[in-house]
Design a protein around this motif. Structure first.
Motif, PDB file in Angstrom:
ATOM      1  N   ASP A   1       0.804  -1.222   0.000  1.00 16.07           N
ATOM      2  CA  ASP A   1       0.000   0.000   0.000  1.00 16.07           C
ATOM      3  C   ASP A   1       0.839   1.276   0.000  1.00 16.07           C
ATOM      4  OD1 ASP A   1      -2.475  -1.392   0.070  1.00 16.07           O
ATOM      5  OD2 ASP A   1      -2.204  -1.736   2.221  1.00 16.07           O
ATOM      6  N   GLY A   2       2.166   1.143  -0.028  1.00  8.48           N
ATOM      7  CA  GLY A   2       3.027   2.313  -0.041  1.00  8.48           C
ATOM      8  C   GLY A   2       3.899   2.401   1.188  1.00  8.48           C
ATOM      9  N   ALA A   3       4.291   3.596   1.520  1.00 11.47           N
ATOM     10  CA  ALA A   3       5.212   3.807   2.639  1.00 11.47           C
ATOM     11  C   ALA A   3       4.524   3.566   3.970  1.00 11.47           C
ATOM     12  CB  ALA A   3       5.782   5.216   2.595  1.00 11.47           C
ATOM     13  N   VAL A   4       5.214   2.866   4.859  1.00 13.56           N
ATOM     14  CA  VAL A   4       4.709   2.553   6.196  1.00 13.56           C
ATOM     15  C   VAL A   4       5.356   3.457   7.243  1.00 13.56           C
ATOM     16  CG1 VAL A   4       4.513   0.768   7.968  1.00 13.56           C
ATOM     17  CG2 VAL A   4       4.320   0.151   5.539  1.00 13.56           C
ATOM     18  N   VAL A   5       6.674   3.501   7.244  1.00 10.09           N
ATOM     19  CA  VAL A   5       7.428   4.396   8.118  1.00 10.09           C
ATOM     20  C   VAL A   5       8.568   4.999   7.306  1.00 10.09           C
ATOM     21  CG1 VAL A   5       6.875   3.138  10.233  1.00 10.09           C
ATOM     22  CG2 VAL A   5       8.949   2.562   8.972  1.00 10.09           C
ATOM     23  N   GLY A   6       9.015   6.167   7.712  1.00 16.60           N
ATOM     24  CA  GLY A   6      10.132   6.796   7.020  1.00 16.60           C
ATOM     25  C   GLY A   6      10.906   7.710   7.944  1.00 16.60           C
ATOM     26  N   CYS A   7      12.219   7.720   7.766  1.00 14.57           N
ATOM     27  CA  CYS A   7      13.080   8.602   8.552  1.00 14.57           C
ATOM     28  C   CYS A   7      14.121   9.228   7.646  1.00 14.57           C
ATOM     29  CB  CYS A   7      13.772   7.818   9.662  1.00 14.57           C
ATOM     30  SG  CYS A   7      14.881   8.837  10.685  1.00 14.57           S
TER      31      CYS A   7
ATOM     32  N   LEU B   1      10.668  12.163  10.970  1.00 18.07           N
ATOM     33  CA  LEU B   1      10.152  10.809  11.137  1.00 18.07           C
ATOM     34  C   LEU B   1       8.653  10.809  10.890  1.00 18.07           C
ATOM     35  CD1 LEU B   1      11.120   7.958  12.079  1.00 18.07           C
ATOM     36  CD2 LEU B   1      10.540   8.676  14.409  1.00 18.07           C
ATOM     37  N   ALA B   2       8.162   9.797  10.165  1.00 14.29           N
ATOM     38  CA  ALA B   2       6.730   9.700   9.877  1.00 14.29           C
ATOM     39  C   ALA B   2       6.280   8.253   9.942  1.00 14.29           C
ATOM     40  CB  ALA B   2       6.412  10.283   8.505  1.00 14.29           C
ATOM     41  N   VAL B   3       5.027   8.066  10.333  1.00 13.57           N
ATOM     42  CA  VAL B   3       4.370   6.762  10.347  1.00 13.57           C
ATOM     43  C   VAL B   3       3.041   6.925   9.620  1.00 13.57           C
ATOM     44  CG1 VAL B   3       3.419   4.911  11.770  1.00 13.57           C
ATOM     45  CG2 VAL B   3       5.441   6.171  12.551  1.00 13.57           C
ATOM     46  N   ARG B   4       2.736   5.992   8.749  1.00 15.87           N
ATOM     47  CA  ARG B   4       1.513   6.085   7.962  1.00 15.87           C
ATOM     48  C   ARG B   4       0.279   6.219   8.858  1.00 15.87           C
ATOM     49  NH1 ARG B   4       1.246   1.497   3.765  1.00 15.87           N
ATOM     50  NH2 ARG B   4       0.460   0.200   5.461  1.00 15.87           N
TER      51      ARG B   4
ATOM     52  N   ALA C   1      11.623   7.521  -1.066  1.00 15.74           N
ATOM     53  CA  ALA C   1      10.798   6.578  -0.308  1.00 15.74           C
ATOM     54  C   ALA C   1      10.409   7.102   1.067  1.00 15.74           C
ATOM     55  CB  ALA C   1      11.521   5.240  -0.170  1.00 15.74           C
ATOM     56  N   ALA C   2      11.331   7.709   1.780  1.00 13.20           N
ATOM     57  CA  ALA C   2      11.031   8.257   3.107  1.00 13.20           C
ATOM     58  C   ALA C   2      10.431   9.651   3.016  1.00 13.20           C
ATOM     59  CB  ALA C   2      12.297   8.290   3.962  1.00 13.20           C
ATOM     60  N   GLY C   3      10.988  10.491   2.170  1.00 13.49           N
ATOM     61  CA  GLY C   3      10.533  11.873   2.080  1.00 13.49           C
ATOM     62  C   GLY C   3       9.098  12.011   1.631  1.00 13.49           C
ATOM     63  N   ALA C   4       8.652  11.117   0.758  1.00 10.76           N
ATOM     64  CA  ALA C   4       7.268  11.176   0.294  1.00 10.76           C
ATOM     65  C   ALA C   4       6.298  10.995   1.450  1.00 10.76           C
ATOM     66  CB  ALA C   4       7.038  10.106  -0.767  1.00 10.76           C
ATOM     67  N   LEU C   5       6.593  10.045   2.330  1.00 11.11           N
ATOM     68  CA  LEU C   5       5.712   9.834   3.485  1.00 11.11           C
ATOM     69  C   LEU C   5       5.735  11.039   4.418  1.00 11.11           C
ATOM     70  CD1 LEU C   5       3.820   7.873   4.966  1.00 11.11           C
ATOM     71  CD2 LEU C   5       5.832   7.021   6.198  1.00 11.11           C
ATOM     72  N   LEU C   6       6.901  11.622   4.626  1.00 12.22           N
ATOM     73  CA  LEU C   6       6.985  12.829   5.456  1.00 12.22           C
ATOM     74  C   LEU C   6       6.060  13.920   4.927  1.00 12.22           C
ATOM     75  CD1 LEU C   6      10.853  13.134   5.975  1.00 12.22           C
ATOM     76  CD2 LEU C   6       9.183  12.392   7.676  1.00 12.22           C
ATOM     77  N   VAL C   7       6.115  14.150   3.615  1.00 10.71           N
ATOM     78  CA  VAL C   7       5.277  15.190   3.011  1.00 10.71           C
ATOM     79  C   VAL C   7       3.800  14.853   3.177  1.00 10.71           C
ATOM     80  CG1 VAL C   7       4.617  16.254   0.823  1.00 10.71           C
ATOM     81  CG2 VAL C   7       7.038  15.953   1.375  1.00 10.71           C
ATOM     82  N   GLN C   8       3.421  13.634   2.853  1.00 13.44           N
ATOM     83  CA  GLN C   8       2.013  13.255   2.917  1.00 13.44           C
ATOM     84  C   GLN C   8       1.475  13.337   4.340  1.00 13.44           C
ATOM     85  OE1 GLN C   8       2.646   9.444   1.088  1.00 13.44           O
ATOM     86  NE2 GLN C   8       1.791  10.100  -0.878  1.00 13.44           N
ATOM     87  N   GLU C   9       2.250  12.890   5.312  1.00 18.42           N
ATOM     88  CA  GLU C   9       1.798  12.913   6.697  1.00 18.42           C
ATOM     89  C   GLU C   9       1.859  14.311   7.310  1.00 18.42           C
ATOM     90  OE1 GLU C   9       0.358  10.580   8.561  1.00 18.42           O
ATOM     91  OE2 GLU C   9       0.340   9.203   6.848  1.00 18.42           O
TER      92      GLU C   9
END
Length: 258
Positions: free
Chosen positions: A108-114, A125-128, A213-221
């Motif tokens: 489903d995409g990124a789960v966690v990212g740092c 740091l981000a968590v989906r 991979a990590a930065g995308a989740l940071l932006v979305q969250e």
């Protein structure tokens, strides 16, 4: 949910950052090589990736791995995606702007990212589904209402090749409207800096999965928007990104498309 994965992601980034700090401005030129023309790699990249992978394999041996230096192995449905040193050329030249990027992706995409900036001791740091933090504090994208007067980041690597005219034309349309445009040489940090509100938007062509991979989740969250240059959701596959606050991303996309 995902607390253990978040902790592993952070610990791995810190392990890589420790290695890199030990090498920064101390590299033996003999340990620096070219993968392709003007695309360098050093012993620091390789040792950092090894440290990151060791940490992740110890905590989650069942997950796959995709690293810029070591390639892919293991499970492709759940895997860590790692750039042990985003901004290698900056690092090799002694320019103090580079980072470590670690993310876990599933179907489903990124789960966690740092994203870790060791020189500034900045941890993003981000968590989906749970938001994102900057040094432990919640972060959001800026409140910039549109492209006019926005502070933007971009990138243009040697590998752009035949896409340079397309990028250059788009840059010419964006430049008169932005307050400023910076090209600092680390896509991952650019994304982190959009997520925390330093930049209002960002655009680039031809990035790799480990760059974003990590930065995308940071932006979305953090409340930001990501599309490809056509306004669709093929940005991870193409590596062509338009990023920003909802209004900035909308206006930026319109300018890039001409």
């Amino acid at each position: 949910m995902y607390d253990a994965q978040r902790d592993a992601c952070l610990a791995a980034a810190q392990a890589g950052g420790k290695v890199l700090l030990g090498h920064f401005r101390r590299l033996d030129p003999a340990t620096i090589t070219e993968k392709t023309k003007n695309d360098v790699v050093s012993i620091a990249d390789r040792e950092a990736e090894a440290a990151i992978r060791a940490e992740l394999d110890f905590r989650f041996p069942q997950y796959g791995f995709l690293g810029e230096e070591g390639g892919a192995s293991g499970d492709v449905e759940r895997r860590w995606i790692v750039d042990p040193l985003d901004g290698t050329l900056n690092f090799v030249q002694g320019f103090p702007h580079w980072c470590v990027s670690v993310a876990l992706w599933d179907a489903d995409g990124a789960v966690v990212g740092c994203i870790l900036d060791p020189l500034r001791n900045d941890t993003f740091l981000a968590v989906r589904g749970k938001g994102a933090t900057w040094n432990g504090q919640p972060m959001r994208v800026s409140q910039q209402p549109g492209l006019d007067g926005a502070f933007l980041a971009t990138g243009f690597a040697f590998q752009l090749g035949e896409r340079w005219p397309m990028f250059n034309a788009a840059l010419g349309r964006v430049f008169p409207r932005a307050k400023g445009i910076r090209r600092a040489g680390s896509a991952a940090l650019d994304l982190a800096h959009v997520a925390c509100g330093i930049f209002d938007g960002y655009f680039e062509l031809g990035l790799k999965p480990w760059d974003i991979a990590a930065g995308a989740l940071l932006v979305q969250e953090s409340g930001g928007v990501i599309t490809d240059w056509e306004g669709g959701q093929g940005w991870f596959e193409s590596g062509n990104l338009v990023v920003g606050t909802p209004s900035v991303a909308r206006d930026l996309l319109g300018s890039l498309k001409g």
